[in-house]
Design a protein around this motif. Structure first.
Motif, PDB file in Angstrom:
ATOM      1  N   TYR B  35      42.272 -60.470 102.919  1.00  0.00           N
ATOM      2  CA  TYR B  35      43.313 -59.799 102.157  1.00  0.00           C
ATOM      3  C   TYR B  35      43.758 -58.559 102.916  1.00  0.00           C
ATOM      4  CZ  TYR B  35      42.258 -62.486  97.890  1.00  0.00           C
ATOM      5  OH  TYR B  35      42.077 -63.492  96.962  1.00  0.00           O
ATOM      6  N   GLN B  37      45.675 -54.652 102.333  1.00  0.00           N
ATOM      7  CA  GLN B  37      46.025 -53.637 101.352  1.00  0.00           C
ATOM      8  C   GLN B  37      46.760 -52.513 102.051  1.00  0.00           C
ATOM      9  OE1 GLN B  37      42.868 -51.224  99.619  1.00  0.00           O
ATOM     10  NE2 GLN B  37      43.936 -51.132  97.661  1.00  0.00           N
ATOM     11  N   GLY B  40      47.352 -47.366  98.932  1.00  0.00           N
ATOM     12  CA  GLY B  40      47.698 -47.125  97.536  1.00  0.00           C
ATOM     13  C   GLY B  40      48.309 -48.304  96.809  1.00  0.00           C
ATOM     14  N   ARG B  41      48.274 -49.477  97.418  1.00  0.00           N
ATOM     15  CA  ARG B  41      48.893 -50.648  96.800  1.00  0.00           C
ATOM     16  C   ARG B  41      47.835 -51.688  96.454  1.00  0.00           C
ATOM     17  NH1 ARG B  41      54.326 -50.842  98.309  1.00  0.00           N
ATOM     18  NH2 ARG B  41      54.496 -52.383  96.634  1.00  0.00           N
ATOM     19  N   GLY B  42      48.276 -52.777  95.861  1.00  0.00           N
ATOM     20  CA  GLY B  42      47.365 -53.869  95.533  1.00  0.00           C
ATOM     21  C   GLY B  42      47.041 -54.715  96.752  1.00  0.00           C
ATOM     22  N   LEU B  43      46.042 -55.552  96.600  1.00  0.00           N
ATOM     23  CA  LEU B  43      45.644 -56.431  97.692  1.00  0.00           C
ATOM     24  C   LEU B  43      46.544 -57.661  97.720  1.00  0.00           C
ATOM     25  CD1 LEU B  43      42.928 -54.830  96.832  1.00  0.00           C
ATOM     26  CD2 LEU B  43      41.815 -56.548  98.229  1.00  0.00           C
ATOM     27  N   HIS B  45      46.818 -61.520  99.340  1.00  0.00           N
ATOM     28  CA  HIS B  45      46.087 -62.596 100.001  1.00  0.00           C
ATOM     29  C   HIS B  45      46.789 -62.999 101.290  1.00  0.00           C
ATOM     30  CE1 HIS B  45      45.025 -66.892 100.633  1.00  0.00           C
ATOM     31  NE2 HIS B  45      43.833 -66.451 100.317  1.00  0.00           N
ATOM     32  N   PHE B  88      40.580 -56.733 104.352  1.00  0.00           N
ATOM     33  CA  PHE B  88      39.313 -57.022 103.702  1.00  0.00           C
ATOM     34  C   PHE B  88      38.999 -58.502 103.809  1.00  0.00           C
ATOM     35  CE2 PHE B  88      38.678 -53.060 101.348  1.00  0.00           C
ATOM     36  CZ  PHE B  88      39.952 -52.530 101.323  1.00  0.00           C
ATOM     37  N   ARG B 103      34.060 -53.264 102.660  1.00  0.00           N
ATOM     38  CA  ARG B 103      34.695 -51.943 102.728  1.00  0.00           C
ATOM     39  C   ARG B 103      36.017 -51.971 103.479  1.00  0.00           C
ATOM     40  NH1 ARG B 103      31.264 -48.009 101.015  1.00  0.00           N
ATOM     41  NH2 ARG B 103      29.117 -48.683 100.711  1.00  0.00           N
TER      42      ARG B 103
END
Lengths: 116, 111
Positions: B35, B37, B40-43, B45, B88, B103
């Protein structure tokens, strides 16, 4: 393209107050999740929800937390009595149960919770 | 824990270079996902690789999986400044399908 939406984008609350974070998952998805990310740290799994009940939860998801799908579209995370350490970005995610059961998740943009 | 751990923690490269990030995990898995990111945003895919696959491509992304070494790598070729983000890997929780995350690797691509 369908997306997961979360409200509020940012909430500031006093320690001990109750907070409800809201999410609207993608409409044909069946699995719903909450994750949290403390600033600069890893994304931590909190809870998964399927068929109107919790299917998995982590050790973080203690009695202060609850989830609900009140009306077939919203998915909420409630923190009953917030603590300073609850300050984090909370992400809602949803997934579609495909035959292959891939586990691919679609995330919202997050709700930043600041506990003072 | 089955959480993957990414390496390096931070990576800084010039535009046009390739970026390689690695992920190691502890127990058997049926799939591994990557993923992205933005700050400050969403993950988002990127790609999923199953345990019976060794390599998978998607555009400028190449993912490998070595189940004998319990490791995966994500290669971004011909990087762009817009690739600047955290990356990630995600492995299933306790044999379930629920992704759990490490992490991350913070990638900075300098124009």
């Amino acid at each position: 393209e369908p997306e997961v939406t979360q409200t509020p984008s940012h909430q500031v609350t006093q320690m001990g107050q109750e907070v409800i974070l809201r999410c609207v998952p993608i409409s044909n998805h069946l699995y719903f999740y909450w994750y949290r990310q403390i600033l600069g740290q890893k994304v931590e799994f909190l809870v998964s929800f399927y068929n109107n009940e919790i299917s998995e939860k982590s050790e973080i998801f203690d009695d202060q937390f609850s989830v609900e799908r009140p009306d077939g579209s919203n998915f909420t995370l409630k923190i009953r009595s917030t603590k300073l350490e609850d300050s984090a970005m909370y992400f809602c995610a949803s997934g579609r149960l495909a035959e292959s059961n891939t586990g691919e998740l679609f995330f919202g943009e997050g709700s930043r919770l600041t506990v003072l | 824990s089955q959480q993957g751990e990414e390496d390096p923690q931070a990576l800084s490269i010039q535009e046009g270079e390739n970026a390689t990030m690695n992920c190691s995990y502890k127990t058997s898995i049926n799939n591994l996902q990557w993923y992205r990111q933005n700050s400050g945003r969403g993950l988002v895919h990127l790609i999923l690789i199953r345990s019976n696959e060794r390599e998978k491509h998607s555009g400028r992304l190449r993912v490998t999986l070595d189940t004998s070494k319990k490791s995966s790598s994500l290669l971004i070729t011909a990087s762009r400044a817009a690739d600047t983000a955290s990356y990630f890997c995600a492995t299933p929780l306790r044999g379930s399908y629920i992704p759990t995350f490490g992490r991350g690797t913070s990638l900075i691509v300098h124009p």
